[in-house]
Design a protein around this motif. Structure first.
Motif, PDB file in Angstrom:
ATOM      1  N   CYS A  19       0.822  -1.210   0.000  1.00 18.78           N
ATOM      2  CA  CYS A  19       0.000   0.000   0.000  1.00 18.78           C
ATOM      3  C   CYS A  19       0.858   1.264   0.000  1.00 18.78           C
ATOM      4  O   CYS A  19       1.716   1.453   0.865  1.00 18.78           O
ATOM      5  CB  CYS A  19      -0.897  -0.019   1.235  1.00 18.78           C
ATOM      6  N   GLU A  22      -3.283   4.695  -0.658  1.00 14.39           N
ATOM      7  CA  GLU A  22      -4.491   4.056  -1.181  1.00 14.39           C
ATOM      8  C   GLU A  22      -5.681   4.275  -0.255  1.00 14.39           C
ATOM      9  O   GLU A  22      -6.546   3.419  -0.126  1.00 14.39           O
ATOM     10  CB  GLU A  22      -4.258   2.557  -1.377  1.00 14.39           C
ATOM     11  N   ALA A  25      -9.137   3.641  -1.777  1.00 13.73           N
ATOM     12  CA  ALA A  25      -9.457   2.272  -2.189  1.00 13.73           C
ATOM     13  C   ALA A  25      -9.586   1.298  -1.027  1.00 13.73           C
ATOM     14  O   ALA A  25     -10.248   0.256  -1.146  1.00 13.73           O
ATOM     15  CB  ALA A  25      -8.389   1.768  -3.163  1.00 13.73           C
ATOM     16  N   SER A  50      -3.279   6.227   4.954  1.00 15.76           N
ATOM     17  CA  SER A  50      -3.661   4.856   4.598  1.00 15.76           C
ATOM     18  C   SER A  50      -3.484   3.889   5.762  1.00 15.76           C
ATOM     19  O   SER A  50      -4.341   3.035   6.015  1.00 15.76           O
ATOM     20  CB  SER A  50      -2.835   4.368   3.404  1.00 15.76           C
ATOM     21  N   ASP A  89      -3.201  -6.457  -5.114  1.00 20.02           N
ATOM     22  CA  ASP A  89      -2.993  -5.009  -5.130  1.00 20.02           C
ATOM     23  C   ASP A  89      -4.025  -4.346  -4.221  1.00 20.02           C
ATOM     24  O   ASP A  89      -5.111  -4.873  -3.993  1.00 20.02           O
ATOM     25  CB  ASP A  89      -3.111  -4.466  -6.552  1.00 20.02           C
ATOM     26  N   CYS A  90      -3.669  -3.149  -3.762  1.00 18.59           N
ATOM     27  CA  CYS A  90      -4.513  -2.441  -2.797  1.00 18.59           C
ATOM     28  C   CYS A  90      -5.214  -1.242  -3.431  1.00 18.59           C
ATOM     29  O   CYS A  90      -5.611  -0.320  -2.727  1.00 18.59           O
ATOM     30  CB  CYS A  90      -3.633  -1.996  -1.620  1.00 18.59           C
ATOM     31  N   ASP A  91      -5.349  -1.244  -4.754  1.00 19.10           N
ATOM     32  CA  ASP A  91      -5.887  -0.078  -5.457  1.00 19.10           C
ATOM     33  C   ASP A  91      -7.298  -0.289  -5.992  1.00 19.10           C
ATOM     34  O   ASP A  91      -7.773   0.504  -6.798  1.00 19.10           O
ATOM     35  CB  ASP A  91      -4.953   0.307  -6.608  1.00 19.10           C
ATOM     36  N   SER A  93      -8.339  -2.525  -8.020  1.00 14.75           N
ATOM     37  CA  SER A  93      -8.392  -3.066  -9.383  1.00 14.75           C
ATOM     38  C   SER A  93      -8.684  -4.558  -9.376  1.00 14.75           C
ATOM     39  O   SER A  93      -9.119  -5.112 -10.398  1.00 14.75           O
ATOM     40  CB  SER A  93      -7.077  -2.803 -10.116  1.00 14.75           C
ATOM     41  N   ARG A 200      -8.407   1.045 -11.727  1.00 13.98           N
ATOM     42  CA  ARG A 200      -7.903   1.257 -10.383  1.00 13.98           C
ATOM     43  C   ARG A 200      -8.349   2.601  -9.819  1.00 13.98           C
ATOM     44  O   ARG A 200      -8.718   3.521 -10.558  1.00 13.98           O
ATOM     45  CB  ARG A 200      -6.378   1.172 -10.353  1.00 13.98           C
ATOM     46  N   THR A 201      -8.321   2.697  -8.509  1.00 11.41           N
ATOM     47  CA  THR A 201      -8.594   3.956  -7.824  1.00 11.41           C
ATOM     48  C   THR A 201      -7.284   4.728  -7.695  1.00 11.41           C
ATOM     49  O   THR A 201      -6.289   4.197  -7.214  1.00 11.41           O
ATOM     50  CB  THR A 201      -9.177   3.686  -6.424  1.00 11.41           C
ATOM     51  N   SER A 204      -1.525   4.945 -10.959  1.00 12.20           N
ATOM     52  CA  SER A 204      -0.591   3.852 -10.775  1.00 12.20           C
ATOM     53  C   SER A 204       0.803   4.373 -10.457  1.00 12.20           C
ATOM     54  O   SER A 204       1.260   5.349 -11.050  1.00 12.20           O
ATOM     55  CB  SER A 204      -0.544   2.986 -12.033  1.00 12.20           C
TER      56      SER A 204
END
Length: 252
Positions: A19, A22, A25, A50, A89-91, A93, A200-201, A204
């Motif tokens: 992370c 993020e 997300a 985060s 992933d922590c976004d 997606s 994704r939020t 990238s």
């Protein structure tokens, strides 16, 4: 008479979530962790709160000051205590609930490593330059190992101790590829399943630009140039011949 204190049981599965900023997300991602599993959020230097948000949502938070995707992933693997460890992933997606069948395959001894093949949901989910770089690396991986994989995506599951025994050293973008290469060299059975890949939020940190993609490809090319050397203790988790996988993931 003093009562006996029983140490808390390890979670059945740990999900490592690297992370970096993020905050937006995290609620979506952590809300999709399967019941009973533990989210291990590795804060890699976030400045948007985060870590505090993840902790408030019940995640186990690990701080990794050394920047790099691989550094965060490996810090999470080291901090994990469950027998089976997943990565995601922590976004927002990728949906971590999609890991349930991955874990089932590993637990039942069908395979040693399961990867998610990303299927973009909309044009904005996976930029053309990032997709092209991933495709090129997948082809190079096949030439290097014989693996018929289509993607080197971050959604994956394997047992913790064999993963640690691979002796992964990359701490940048090459970490996911190094895991696959060393697993293949050690004779692991590897499978791949389609998973939806969402826009994704946020932006990238790796493949959002041509420069970021080039750096990732450069890091991974270095991994592919490493000589083949099976890691000690990283052999198959089941002493048997590999069963054919659904999408040709077994090394040939």
């Amino acid at each position: 008479m003093k009562g006996v204190t029983t140490p808390p049981a390890s979670p059945p599965v740990d999900v490592v979530l690297p992370c970096l900023n993020e905050a937006e997300a995290l609620p979506w991602v952590l809300g999709r962790i399967p019941p009973g599993w533990r989210a291990v959020v590795v804060d890699n230097g976030s400045t948007d709160g985060s870590a505090e948000i993840a902790r408030a949502l019940g995640a186990h938070v690990v701080h990794e000051p050394r920047r790099g995707f691989g550094a965060a992933c490996h810090a999470g693997l080291t901090a994990a205590t469950a027998d089976i460890v997943c990565f995601c992933d922590c976004d927002a997606s990728l949906d971590p609930s999609l890991l349930v069948p991955f874990v089932r395959q590993v637990r039942e001894g069908e395979v040693d490593l399961v990867l998610g093949r990303r299927r973009p949901q909309g044009r904005s989910a996976w930029p053309a330059h990032a997709r092209a770089g991933n495709l090129a690396l997948a082809r190079l991986l096949r030439r290097r190992t014989g693996l018929r994989l289509h993607d080197l995506g971050p959604l994956r599951a394997a047992r913790r101790e064999p993963l640690l025994a691979l002796g992964l050293t990359d701490r940048r973008s090459g970490y996911p590829l190094q895991m696959v290469v060393r697993a293949a060299d050690a004779g692991w059975r590897i499978d791949e399943h389609d998973v939806p890949y969402l826009p994704r939020t946020g932006s990238s940190k790796v493949t959002g630009t041509w420069l970021g993609t080039w750096r990732a490809v450069r890091d991974m090319s270095r991994v592919l140039a490493e000589p083949a050397s099976p890691a000690s203790g990283a052999s198959r988790t089941q002493a048997q011949e590999p069963a054919p996988t659904a999408q040709g993931g077994t090394p040939r």
